[in-house]
Motif scaffolding. Structure first.
Motif, PDB file in Angstrom:
ATOM      1  N   SER A  13       0.952  -1.189  -0.172  1.00  0.00           N
ATOM      2  CA  SER A  13       0.325  -0.156   0.181  1.00  0.00           C
ATOM      3  C   SER A  13       1.022   1.134   0.053  1.00  0.00           C
ATOM      4  CB  SER A  13      -0.731   0.438   1.058  1.00  0.00           C
ATOM      5  OG  SER A  13      -1.231   1.456   1.115  1.00  0.00           O
ATOM      6  N   GLY A  15       3.275   4.844  -1.367  1.00  0.00           N
ATOM      7  CA  GLY A  15       4.355   4.457  -2.420  1.00  0.00           C
ATOM      8  C   GLY A  15       5.392   3.194  -2.222  1.00  0.00           C
ATOM      9  N   TYR A  45      -5.366  -0.943   0.373  1.00  0.00           N
ATOM     10  CA  TYR A  45      -6.827  -1.138   0.843  1.00  0.00           C
ATOM     11  C   TYR A  45      -8.346  -1.511  -0.059  1.00  0.00           C
ATOM     12  CZ  TYR A  45      -4.354  -0.551   5.038  1.00  0.00           C
ATOM     13  OH  TYR A  45      -3.702  -0.018   6.175  1.00  0.00           O
ATOM     14  N   ALA A  75      -1.739   1.421  -3.962  1.00  0.00           N
ATOM     15  CA  ALA A  75      -2.781   2.427  -4.398  1.00  0.00           C
ATOM     16  C   ALA A  75      -3.485   3.288  -3.690  1.00  0.00           C
ATOM     17  CB  ALA A  75      -4.264   1.630  -4.913  1.00  0.00           C
ATOM     18  N   CYS A  77      -6.198   4.920  -1.213  1.00  0.00           N
ATOM     19  CA  CYS A  77      -7.750   3.966  -1.534  1.00  0.00           C
ATOM     20  C   CYS A  77      -7.854   5.467  -0.900  1.00  0.00           C
ATOM     21  CB  CYS A  77      -7.428   3.393  -0.886  1.00  0.00           C
ATOM     22  SG  CYS A  77      -9.603   2.503  -0.483  1.00  0.00           S
ATOM     23  N   GLY A 106       3.756   2.658   4.516  1.00  0.00           N
ATOM     24  CA  GLY A 106       4.299   3.387   4.805  1.00  0.00           C
ATOM     25  C   GLY A 106       3.311   3.555   6.167  1.00  0.00           C
ATOM     26  N   ASP A 107       3.777   5.020   6.355  1.00  0.00           N
ATOM     27  CA  ASP A 107       3.299   5.465   7.859  1.00  0.00           C
ATOM     28  C   ASP A 107       1.744   5.446   7.316  1.00  0.00           C
ATOM     29  OD1 ASP A 107       4.187   7.708   6.382  1.00  0.00           O
ATOM     30  OD2 ASP A 107       4.487   8.855   7.794  1.00  0.00           O
ATOM     31  N   SER A 109       0.084   4.139   4.877  1.00  0.00           N
ATOM     32  CA  SER A 109      -0.553   2.793   5.366  1.00  0.00           C
ATOM     33  C   SER A 109      -0.944   1.751   6.726  1.00  0.00           C
ATOM     34  CB  SER A 109       0.134   1.648   4.673  1.00  0.00           C
ATOM     35  OG  SER A 109       0.029   2.374   3.356  1.00  0.00           O
ATOM     36  N   ILE A 115      -6.213   2.004  12.668  1.00  0.00           N
ATOM     37  CA  ILE A 115      -8.384   1.864  12.859  1.00  0.00           C
ATOM     38  C   ILE A 115      -8.518   0.781  12.345  1.00  0.00           C
ATOM     39  CG2 ILE A 115      -9.321   3.647  11.735  1.00  0.00           C
ATOM     40  CD1 ILE A 115      -7.696   6.048  11.242  1.00  0.00           C
ATOM     41  N   ARG A 176      10.812  12.944   0.962  1.00  0.00           N
ATOM     42  CA  ARG A 176       9.416  13.743   1.037  1.00  0.00           C
ATOM     43  C   ARG A 176       9.904  15.046   1.483  1.00  0.00           C
ATOM     44  NH1 ARG A 176       4.519   9.416   2.752  1.00  0.00           N
ATOM     45  NH2 ARG A 176       6.510   8.009   3.734  1.00  0.00           N
TER      46      ARG A 176
HETATM   47  P1  ADP Z   1       2.227   5.763   2.502  1.00  0.00           P
HETATM   48  O1  ADP Z   1       1.475   3.957   3.003  1.00  0.00           O
HETATM   49  O2  ADP Z   1       3.123   5.374   1.600  1.00  0.00           O
HETATM   50  O3  ADP Z   1       2.097   6.240   3.681  1.00  0.00           O
HETATM   51  P2  ADP Z   1       0.004   6.436   2.261  1.00  0.00           P
HETATM   52  O4  ADP Z   1      -0.339   7.818   3.142  1.00  0.00           O
HETATM   53  O5  ADP Z   1      -0.788   7.648   0.722  1.00  0.00           O
HETATM   54  O6  ADP Z   1       1.668   6.409   1.134  1.00  0.00           O
HETATM   55  O7  ADP Z   1      -1.507   5.924   2.442  1.00  0.00           O
HETATM   56  C1  ADP Z   1      -1.878   4.433   1.708  1.00  0.00           C
HETATM   57  C2  ADP Z   1      -3.842   4.048   2.266  1.00  0.00           C
HETATM   58  O8  ADP Z   1      -3.617   4.090   3.660  1.00  0.00           O
HETATM   59  C3  ADP Z   1      -4.217   5.522   1.505  1.00  0.00           C
HETATM   60  O9  ADP Z   1      -4.054   5.573   0.312  1.00  0.00           O
HETATM   61  C4  ADP Z   1      -5.533   5.220   2.323  1.00  0.00           C
HETATM   62  O10 ADP Z   1      -6.257   4.430   1.845  1.00  0.00           O
HETATM   63  C5  ADP Z   1      -4.470   4.570   3.983  1.00  0.00           C
HETATM   64  N1  ADP Z   1      -4.598   5.490   5.247  1.00  0.00           N
HETATM   65  C6  ADP Z   1      -3.904   6.108   5.121  1.00  0.00           C
HETATM   66  N2  ADP Z   1      -4.248   7.310   6.110  1.00  0.00           N
HETATM   67  C7  ADP Z   1      -5.511   6.586   6.404  1.00  0.00           C
HETATM   68  C8  ADP Z   1      -6.365   6.921   7.453  1.00  0.00           C
HETATM   69  N3  ADP Z   1      -6.191   7.917   8.443  1.00  0.00           N
HETATM   70  N4  ADP Z   1      -7.483   6.242   7.731  1.00  0.00           N
HETATM   71  C9  ADP Z   1      -7.521   5.138   6.778  1.00  0.00           C
HETATM   72  N5  ADP Z   1      -6.696   5.116   6.063  1.00  0.00           N
HETATM   73  C10 ADP Z   1      -5.499   5.675   5.977  1.00  0.00           C
END
Ligand code: ADP
Length: 328
Positions: A13, A15, A45, A75, A77, A106-107, A109, A115, A176
């Motif tokens: 999930s 990047g 997700y 993706a 999501c 990453g963070d 995900s 949650i 970043r």
């Molecule tokens: P990364 O994991 O690389 O930091 P993202 O920040 O895009 O990437 O998070 C990946 C996915 O995790 C999001 O597209 C979303 O589906 C889920 N996600 C991120 N933050 C939340 C949140 N606060 N609540 C629920 N799902 C989240």
């Protein structure tokens, strides 16, 4: 193993990062080794919500350890950010008989995973996969080492043309809000200066440094700029500022961009991902949840996902010192 988990799910999930496939392979094979079922979930997700899954066995992950990207795809999501979306995801998990999840990402995900766990009480373990290395609780994230090698290779090539034309190149790298890629590749590629978000050296100091190096006989130079640099200017504006103030430099900019995310993972990333995958599944089977697998001092460790999300991965101050000394 202390739990009765019969089937786990795994997804990639956020990047993507080179080595995610090696981690997936390790998760699938460790599950098989312990006679636990394993289901791959496509597109992070989103695949949970759309019920896009594939039952995987040890042979499903043949010939992927060397492949960049992620065969499960990734993706962002939006639906998973809503309670309704997560409810659909949980219902699909139940339909599939999936009792625990390994999240490679990453963070963001990990935030989603925590949650989800708190709402539906499904055990989750995170594996840090991001080229930025900006996750607390591990000295290395999966993909970081490969990205460093990709950047070094690119800067070496830029150096060839910089020398031939006596040019000053500003090379922007990813990261970043973190300067790990910039600082490590700056040292590794012998850059004149490194601009990172953790340390605001200011543009005046940069000018001084470049003036000094011109006086000492350097006719070409490389400055590595982290994308989240704090000078308040982007790499093109920094280059313009320097060109205006030091007209004797012939300045060029190169933004490396998404090439840094691709490519076959380095041996280091393959080994790291393999260890993390094994450790993650065994942690789940031992009854652990809400934890992230990390590496510290060469050993695998678990730390709370909450800390991984909230903690800051510190820049290595000794690397800043080394970089400063070697650009004399
Ligand atoms: P990364 O994991 O690389 O930091 P993202 O920040 O895009 O990437 O998070 C990946 C996915 O995790 C999001 O597209 C979303 O589906 C889920 N996600 C991120 N933050 C939340 C949140 N606060 N609540 C629920 N799902 C989240």
């Amino acid at each position: 193993m202390s739990t009765s988990i019969k089937k786990i799910g795994v997804l990639t999930s956020g990047g993507d990062a080179p080595g995610m496939n090696a981690a997936l392979r390790a998760v699938v094979r460790t599950a098989a080794y312990h006679n636990v079922g394993c289901v791959g979930i496509y597109q992070g997700y989103q695949g949970l919500i759309d019920n896009k899954v594939k039952v995987m066995n040890a042979r499903s992950v043949n010939n992927i350890i060397n492949k960049g990207g992620t065969i499960l795809k990734s993706a962002r999501c939006l639906e998973f950010r809503t309670k309704e979306g997560r409810k659909i995801a949980f219902e699909n998990l139940q339909k599939q008989g999936i009792e625990a999840l390994v999240i490679i990402g990453g963070d963001g995900s990990f935030t989603g995973a925590l949650i989800f766990q708190s709402e539906f009480n499904i055990p989750v373990i995170g594996i840090p996969g991001t080229i930025d290395n900006d996750i607390f609780g591990t000295s290395h994230t999966i993909g970081f080492d490969t990205a460093l090698n990709t950047v070094i290779d690119a800067i070496d090539k830029i150096r060839d043309t910089a020398i031939s034309h006596n040019r000053l190149f500003f090379v922007e790298v990813m990261g970043r809000d973190a300067g790990h890629i910039a600082l490590n590749t700056g040292i590794g590629a012998g850059a004149e200066e490194v601009l990172i978000p953790e340390e605001d050296m200011g543009l005046d100091r940069l000018l001084e440094s470049l003036k000094r190096s011109e006086k000492s006989g350097k006719s070409s130079s490389i400055v590595v700029v982290a994308e989240g640099d704090k000078t308040g200017k982007n790499v093109f504006e920094i280059a313009e500022y320097v060109e205006k103030n030091l007209p004797y430099y012939d300045v060029r900019v190169s933004v490396l961009g998404h090439m840094q995310r691709g490519g076959s993972p380095s041996c280091f990333d393959r080994v790291l991902a393999s260890r993390m995958g094994v450790y993650a599944v065994e942690a789940l089977l031992d009854g652990q949840s809400n934890m992230m697998v990390g590496m510290q001092g060469g050993e695998m460790i678990l730390s709370p996902l909450e800390k991984a999300i909230k903690g800051k991965s510190e820049i290595n101050k000794d690397l800043i010192r080394v970089s400063d000394i070697l650009t004399i």
